[in-house]
Design an enzyme around this catalytic site. Structure first.
Site, PDB file in Angstrom:
ATOM      1  N   SER A 169       0.843  -1.191   0.000  1.00  0.00           N
ATOM      2  CA  SER A 169       0.000   0.000   0.000  1.00  0.00           C
ATOM      3  C   SER A 169       0.889   1.256   0.000  1.00  0.00           C
ATOM      4  CB  SER A 169      -0.963  -0.039   1.188  1.00  0.00           C
ATOM      5  OG  SER A 169      -1.974   0.928   1.063  1.00  0.00           O
TER       6      SER A 169
ATOM      7  N   GLU B 281      -8.822  -5.767  -4.264  1.00  0.00           N
ATOM      8  CA  GLU B 281      -8.259  -4.810  -3.311  1.00  0.00           C
ATOM      9  C   GLU B 281      -9.323  -4.083  -2.507  1.00  0.00           C
ATOM     10  OE1 GLU B 281      -5.064  -4.056  -2.699  1.00  0.00           O
ATOM     11  OE2 GLU B 281      -3.908  -4.809  -4.401  1.00  0.00           O
TER      12      GLU B 281
ATOM     13  N   HIS C  77      -7.175  -5.993  -0.072  1.00  0.00           N
ATOM     14  CA  HIS C  77      -6.002  -5.159   0.176  1.00  0.00           C
ATOM     15  C   HIS C  77      -5.309  -5.615   1.461  1.00  0.00           C
ATOM     16  CE1 HIS C  77      -3.686  -1.508  -0.470  1.00  0.00           C
ATOM     17  NE2 HIS C  77      -3.946  -1.061   0.745  1.00  0.00           N
TER      18      HIS C  77
END
Length: 538
Positions: free
Chosen positions: A198, A327, A445
């Site tokens: 991320s 995600e 995610h």
């Protein structure tokens, strides 16, 4: 190692770095064996008082032996789960070094530097919630770092005194410290791999572009975050800096006055107020009030030019890059009709940010194509939540990553390895169900993190690691093996073994290869295009 830097034979080894002596501690690995940890090592001076918002300064030396058995403070932030209290401190520029027991007396070991994510607002590199146990079984030295977050780490007021990217410069300072000292720990200063997920993946990519970090690392792994994502660079950074000051009680438009004012405000107040600079729509879509920005007004800029120019100057090193299959599962806040309607209405803003188009007619046409492609022009309902997840996952992550790999593979530069993590297992039970309302449709995610780091926070019911023979353990072994092989050699699959059963070739000009990491390893060749690539409006 020379005699002066040999590890002590006692249970609490002492080593000497440039600033003084450190005493580490052995810790038990949940997979068996032990590893040596040196925690809370200062790599820069505390950025407090007059150093708030300033570039990091060198760390001070110390007398005697510094206890390196405990984590130092994390960057001050709102605590997650839930956002209820403030944790951490401005005095946060510390790193941790972990060495597997079986290699701690050896030299020239590969080094992996983990840069944590958290939208540049939260997170840390300490081992409270992300322990290094899984990687410690693979004969690499791991370094995890902390850096300034939020407005304290990314305030850009458009003046050389405070020009943004302080948190990214903290990362550079950490890498310099590692380069200068890692040999003492048995690491190879000429074989350093940076990686993160991320915001950590984006940070790693921006480090590849910055003139300040040249020569400090040799490979990079970008997981679910890189510079082509629309959320990579903060918009209107200077406006947000002045707005923050106004919220806190100073309406001046003089940068020097505002800086002096903000240096007098308690850090807690800044952390609370930084979320108020967004409009409701900005908060829904951007989610990062203070993050990386172009800082050409700095005396030592981290990102001196627009990203389009920085891509051309990116260092030529081996890269692994990819994302998870779904995600956006993590970002589904609720499934009320009001939220679904709002998100559907926001699609045009997502399209504009993703494409950088200014022509409102083209944006409208492309938005209609998006609605047709993902939603078949049906109104938003709970039944098409998977369509929202697929659409926003593509716009915010998948398509930018694919586009980057496509650009890089044609340049015939260093190898670039492209992956998709689609495995849905038992280790990430925090996102196994969307608000406990519908079954998991894919990997969310950060789900891949559970197979690289031991995360006790997500293992409330069973603190044991995945058992040998389970699919979760297979994926853990696959991911840690490929990632550490890459750190060692630049090739994630130099050979197959009982877990890694497929050779993963890089994406090349002749073959757009993708490795899907799911229930099995599948090597795919990309041939399809997104609706954005096929659109005449682009």
């Amino acid at each position: 190692m020379t005699d002066s830097t040999q590890y002590s034979a006692m249970e609490r080894p002492v080593i000497t770095v440039q600033q003084g002596k450190l005493q580490g501690i052995f810790e038990d690995n949940v997979l068996g064996s032990r590893y040596l940890a040196f925690k809370g090592i200062p790599f820069a001076a505390p950025p407090v008082g007059e150093l708030r918002f300033k570039d990091p300064k060198p760390p001070a030396s110390w007398e005697g032996i510094r206890d390196a058995s405990k984590n130092a403070d994390v960057s001050i932030q709102l605590q997650t789960l839930p956002f209820s209290s403030i944790i951490g401190s401005e005095d946060c520029l510390y790193l941790n070094v972990y060495i597997p027991h079986n290699i701690y007396r050896t030299t020239r070991n590969p080094v992996m530097v983990f840069i944590h994510g958290g939208a540049f607002l939260v997170g840390n590199g300490n081992d409270i919630n992300k322990r290094p146990d899984y990687l410690m079984a693979k004969d690499v030295i791991l370094v995890s770092i902390n850096y300034r977050l939020g407005a304290l780490g990314f305030l850009n007021i458009g003046h050389e005194e405070v020009s943004g990217n302080q948190g990214l410069k903290d990362q550079v300072a950490a890498l310099k410290w590692i380069k200068e000292n890692i040999e003492i720990f048995g690491g190879d200063p000429n074989n350093i791999t940076i990686f993160g997920v991320s915001a950590g993946g984006l940070s790693s990519h921006l480090l590849m572009m910055s003139p300040l970090s040249k020569g400090l690392f040799h490979k990079a792994i970008l997981q679910s975050g890189m510079a082509k994502c629309f959320w990579a660079i903060a918009e209107n950074a200077e406006d947000k800096a002045f707005k923050l000051a106004s919220i806190l009680g100073n309406d001046s438009k003089n940068p020097s006055e505002v800086i002096k004012f903000l240096q007098t405000i308690p850090a807690n107040n800044i952390i609370k107020a930084q979320y108020e600079v967004f409009t409701p729509q900005e908060a829904r879509i951007a989610n990062i009030p203070f993050g990386p920005s172009i800082d050409e007004k700095s005396t030592k800029p981290f990102l001196p030019y627009p990203l389009s120019q920085l891509f051309d100057n990116e260092i030529d090193i081996p890269v692994i890059v990819g994302c998870t299959s779904h995600e956006y599962i993590m970002f589904v806040k609720d499934t009320t009709q009001e939220t679904l309607d709002t998100t559907y209405a926001d699609l045009e803003v997502y399209v504009k940010k993703f494409t950088n188009l200014e022509d409102s007619k083209k944006i409208a046409r492309l938005t209609e194509k998006v609605k047709e492609h993902y939603f078949h022009n049906k109104p938003p309902t709970k039944e098409n939540i998977p369509s929202f997840i697929r659409c926003l996952s593509d716009i915010a992550f998948s398509i930018p990553v694919k586009s980057y790999v496509n650009d890089q593979r044609k340049k015939k530069r260093a190898p670039i390895y492209y992956y998709n993590f689609s495995y849905v297992g038992n280790e990430m039970n925090n996102t196994k169900y969307i608000l406990n309302e519908m079954p998991m449709i894919g990997a969310s995610h950060t789900d891949d993190m559970a197979y690289l780091f031991y995360q006790p926070i997500y293992k409330a019911n069973d603190l044991e690691p995945p058992a040998i023979g389970t699919k979760d353990r297979d994926v853990l072994e696959i991911l840690t093996t490929m990632w550490t092989n890459f750190a060692k050699t630049g090739n994630p699959t130099p050979a197959v073994d009982e877990y890694v059963t497929t050779i993963w070739p890089p994406a090349t000009a002749d073959s757009f290869n993708l490795l899907d990491i799911g229930d099995t390893l599948q090597l795919l060749t990309i041939t399809d295009h997104s609706i954005f690539e096929d659109s005449e409006d682009l």
